[in-house]
Design an enzyme around this catalytic site. Structure first.
Site, mmCIF file in Angstrom:
data_model
loop_
_atom_site.group_PDB
_atom_site.id
_atom_site.type_symbol
_atom_site.label_atom_id
_atom_site.label_comp_id
_atom_site.label_asym_id
_atom_site.label_seq_id
_atom_site.Cartn_x
_atom_site.Cartn_y
_atom_site.Cartn_z
ATOM 1 N N HIS A 84 0.814 -1.219 0.000
ATOM 2 C CA HIS A 84 0.000 0.000 0.000
ATOM 3 C C HIS A 84 0.843 1.263 0.000
ATOM 4 C CE1 HIS A 84 -3.263 -2.827 0.726
ATOM 5 N NE2 HIS A 84 -3.929 -1.952 0.005
ATOM 6 N N ARG B 7 -10.700 3.463 -1.165
ATOM 7 C CA ARG B 7 -10.098 2.762 -0.021
ATOM 8 C C ARG B 7 -10.339 3.595 1.236
ATOM 9 N NH1 ARG B 7 -5.842 1.332 -4.027
ATOM 10 N NH2 ARG B 7 -5.524 -0.909 -3.942
ATOM 11 N N ARG C 279 -15.587 1.152 -0.561
ATOM 12 C CA ARG C 279 -15.263 -0.146 0.033
ATOM 13 C C ARG C 279 -15.302 -0.003 1.543
ATOM 14 N NH1 ARG C 279 -9.605 -2.976 -1.153
ATOM 15 N NH2 ARG C 279 -8.797 -1.361 0.186
ATOM 16 N N GLU D 203 -11.063 -11.489 -4.044
ATOM 17 C CA GLU D 203 -9.617 -11.386 -3.833
ATOM 18 C C GLU D 203 -9.068 -12.566 -3.027
ATOM 19 O OE1 GLU D 203 -8.729 -7.682 -1.882
ATOM 20 O OE2 GLU D 203 -10.416 -7.835 -0.516
ATOM 21 N N ASN E 94 -4.437 -7.627 -6.326
ATOM 22 C CA ASN E 94 -3.269 -7.449 -5.444
ATOM 23 C C ASN E 94 -3.266 -8.557 -4.392
ATOM 24 O OD1 ASN E 94 -2.846 -5.123 -6.849
ATOM 25 N ND2 ASN E 94 -3.725 -3.775 -5.306
ATOM 26 N N ASP E 95 -4.451 -8.807 -3.833
ATOM 27 C CA ASP E 95 -4.548 -9.874 -2.835
ATOM 28 C C ASP E 95 -4.748 -11.240 -3.483
ATOM 29 O OD1 ASP E 95 -4.152 -8.810 -0.249
ATOM 30 O OD2 ASP E 95 -6.030 -7.705 -0.456
ATOM 31 N N ARG F 104 2.627 -10.067 -0.631
ATOM 32 C CA ARG F 104 2.753 -8.937 -1.564
ATOM 33 C C ARG F 104 3.740 -7.870 -1.123
ATOM 34 N NH1 ARG F 104 -3.316 -6.266 -1.150
ATOM 35 N NH2 ARG F 104 -2.491 -4.286 -1.809
ATOM 36 N N CYS G 228 -9.714 -4.045 -9.775
ATOM 37 C CA CYS G 228 -9.143 -2.804 -9.240
ATOM 38 C C CYS G 228 -7.740 -3.016 -8.673
ATOM 39 C CB CYS G 228 -10.070 -2.196 -8.195
ATOM 40 S SG CYS G 228 -10.512 -3.331 -6.876
HETATM 41 C C1 PEP Z 1 -6.615 -5.723 -4.210
HETATM 42 O O1 PEP Z 1 -6.408 -6.517 -3.292
HETATM 43 O O2 PEP Z 1 -6.362 -5.963 -5.408
HETATM 44 C C2 PEP Z 1 -7.163 -4.388 -3.924
HETATM 45 C C3 PEP Z 1 -7.481 -3.578 -4.907
HETATM 46 O O3 PEP Z 1 -7.295 -4.007 -2.643
HETATM 47 P P1 PEP Z 1 -6.059 -3.573 -1.720
HETATM 48 O O4 PEP Z 1 -4.874 -3.306 -2.629
HETATM 49 O O5 PEP Z 1 -6.470 -2.347 -0.991
HETATM 50 O O6 PEP Z 1 -5.842 -4.755 -0.834
HETATM 51 MG MG MG Z 2 -7.208 -6.283 -1.325
#
Ligand code: PEP
Ligand code: MG
Length: 589
Positions: free
Chosen positions: A194, A301, A337, A436, A459-460, A470, A507
């Site tokens: 993040h 977020r 979210r 995710e 991402n997750d 990650r 996303c």
């Molecule tokens: C993801 O996990 O892809 C996502 C968009 O949420 P975050 O990056 O905030 O975990």
């Molecule tokens: Mg996520």
């Protein structure tokens, strides 16, 4: 001076050059806060309480160490206790709070800096070593005096700087907004941490995962941060500086060419339409989002709203913020979210130990279900804001129907309460979920029947599917968005959504990489949500290709065996279909 080049992970694009500022955990960057006459006794009391609390903590540590390792080791902390009991230090702090009418934490950090300086200049080796005791105890007292995330408060930086740090938390990075920070580089961190995502929101270049940048770079070194290639150049030569000046100019030129498509539809050359949406971390980004022609916000977020503060945001505060975003982005939608706490996002006001909510722990929707008080407050605020624009609600980290239904039960209760109180909201507010977690992708057919939309959080999803953290630099090479395991889950999710006639977006960061976005287009993804700065480039890519070609490419990509093969194949195809996207600014090393 010799030029040194460090290689890390490209986290946020762009190039910046300037003076470095090494921010390590020994630094106390506390902004001055003016207090009123009546607050003086309160500040002094806060300071004295923080001293008592710190002393109790040290005694507790001593007790534990003595039990585990013996009394001799515990004596190390005697020096800490001596600093705490040093009357000249505490008296000076109290006197200065009275005289200068500034907050306890600011005065204490100033006095501490003076002590550190005095000890550092003493010839005597023993006393010199006390510097780290003073710094350590200082941090502990400051932690007890204020929100820990505020320990790096950048408000009082007055010149343009490049921050070099071992680590930066997302809340540290969030507090850099609008400050004179033009780039940053960290020893640790991954592409989808993040901190990296926040750097993109701030629009500053960043390189993470440099391993030992804080050892190799000194304060006020001249450095160049190359956020495209993940490089940091220390004391660059005249020739290197000239090359980078030219590259900076070409980046601006490259981006300028997309400006004219801002208001054109996001559709392929054969008329297949998709939506291009923005990810939002801080409301300050809205003008940039509008400027880049987003069709709405695909991911807000909200957890940043909970960071960098000592208390939790109230319903009213949240309502006002969400309402403002909804109104500003209308008639386009905003997808809010619900709180996604945990992993690398830490909220100090909750006073919960960090190890309670690692990536596989008590995070996101799990936390909200366990703390309905916090969840309901947020849901009330979101629902109230839904009366003022096009609001969609989205739950993070859903693993299956069980947690979805539990969240919806709470939502139903909150809706009923609002009705009883005659408070208006959008009764038809769409409710969706993030896909995710692999189990959610595998049960997407079941989930699709009970929600209004999906948004794939790659991402997750990538980290959970490939068992690759990650934010860990040691496994960064294994974090492969194009891995067949990941692609199949994405395809399954998209197909399941379409079978139930609901929309499906994505996303995660992979959406903003042209090579991967092309595959997603071919997999028939409906909504692409990304950092606003990537929008025009991806839109141009989509407008330059044919949907039939993209679909064919996606089918072929799905038949390949490794992530590397998938990426190479898509890169080659993109080069054929839209060569402008693989120019120097965008190519990988
Ligand atoms: C993801 O996990 O892809 C996502 C968009 O949420 P975050 O990056 O905030 O975990
Ligand atoms: Mg996520």
């Amino acid at each position: 001076m010799e030029e040194i080049v460090l290689k890390g992970i490209a986290a946020a694009p762009g190039i910046a050059s300037g003076s470095s500022f090494i921010l390590d955990k020994q630094d106390f960057v506390v902004a001055p806060r003016v207090i009123m006459e009546t607050e003086i006794p309160i500040e002094i009391a806060r300071f004295e309480e923080a001293l008592i609390k710190t002393k109790e903590e040290i005694l507790e540590i001593q007790k534990n160490i003595s039990k585990d390792l013996g009394g001799q080791h515990a004596q190390i902390f005697d020096a800490h206790l001596l600093v705490l009991e040093d009357r000249s230090l505490t008296d000076e702090v109290i006197k200065r709070i009275r005289d200068e009418k500034l907050s306890a934490e600011y005065i204490f950090s100033e006095v501490l800096k003076k002590y550190v300086k005095i000890f550092s200049n003493i010839e005597d080796e023993y006393l010199k070593e006390r510097v780290s005791d003073v710094s350590d105890i200082g941090r502990r007292v400051l932690k007890n005096l204020m929100d820990e995330s505020k320990l790096h408060d950048f408000d009082n930086l007055t010149e343009e700087l490049i921050i070099i740090s071992h680590d930066l938390s997302p809340s540290d990075t969030a507090s850099m907004y609008n400050q004179n920070i033009i780039a940053f580089a960290t020893d640790v961190g991954g592409k989808t941490s993040h901190t990296a995502i926040m750097a993109k929101s701030l629009g500053v270049p960043a390189v993470v995962g440099l391993k030992d940048a804080t050892l190799k770079i000194r304060n006020q070194d001249f450095v160049i941060i190359d956020g495209r290639k993940g490089l940091v150049l220390i004391n660059p030569t005249k020739e290197t500086k000239a090359i980078y000046k030219d590259a900076q100019f070409r980046i601006v030129e490259f981006q300028d060419q997309f400006k004219e498509i801002k208001d054109l539809p996001c559709e392929t050359s054969d008329g297949h339409k998709v939506k291009i949406l923005a990810n939002l971390e801080l409301p300050e980004e809205i003008p940039t989002i509008i400027k880049h022609g987003a069709n709405g916000i695909g991911l807000y977020r909200t957890e940043y709203f909970y960071m960098n503060r000592v208390d939790l945001p109230s319903e009213e505060e949240q309502f006002k913020a969400y309402k403002q975003v909804a109104e500003q982005i209308a008639p386009n939608p905003v997808t809010i979210r619900s709180l996604d706490l945990g992993g690398d996002k830490f909220i100090s006001s909750l006073q919960i130990p960090r190890d309670m909510y690692p990536f596989l722990g008590w995070r996101a929707i799990r936390f909200c279900l366990a703390r309905p008080d916090i969840f309901k407050t947020q849901l009330r605020a979101v629902l109230r804001a839904s009366a003022f624009g096009k609001v969609r609600l989205m739950y993070p980290m859903i693993t299956g129907l069980g947690d979805l239904r539990a969240a919806n039960d709470i939502l139903k209760e909150v809706k009923q309460n609002l009705k009883d109180e005659n408070i208006t909201f959008d009764e038809k507010m769409p409710v969706g979920i993030m896909i995710e977690v692999p189990s959610a992708a595998m049960t997407a057919d079941l989930l699709a029947k009970e929600v209004d939309f999906f948004s794939i959080g790659t991402n997750d999803l990538i980290q959970y599917t490939l068992a690759v953290d990650r934010v860990n630099i040691k496994t960064a090479d294994l974090y492969e968005p194009g891995h067949p395991g990941v692609l199949r889950l994405i395809k399954r999710t998209i197909d399941a959504a379409h079978a139930e006639k609901i929309s499906v977006g994505l996303c995660g960061e992979m959406c903003s990489e042209p090579v991967l976005a092309l595959i997603l287009l071919g997999l028939e993804l409906d909504d692409f949500s990304m950092s606003p700065l990537s929008i025009l480039q991806i839109k141009q890519m989509i407008r330059s290709v044919n949907f039939k070609d993209a679909k064919k490419l996606a089918t072929e990509a799905l038949s390949l065996s490794t992530g590397q093969e998938v990426e190479n194949f898509s890169r080659m195809k993109l080069n054929e279909l839209a060569p402008a996207f693989l120019n120097e600014e965008n190519s990988k090393e």
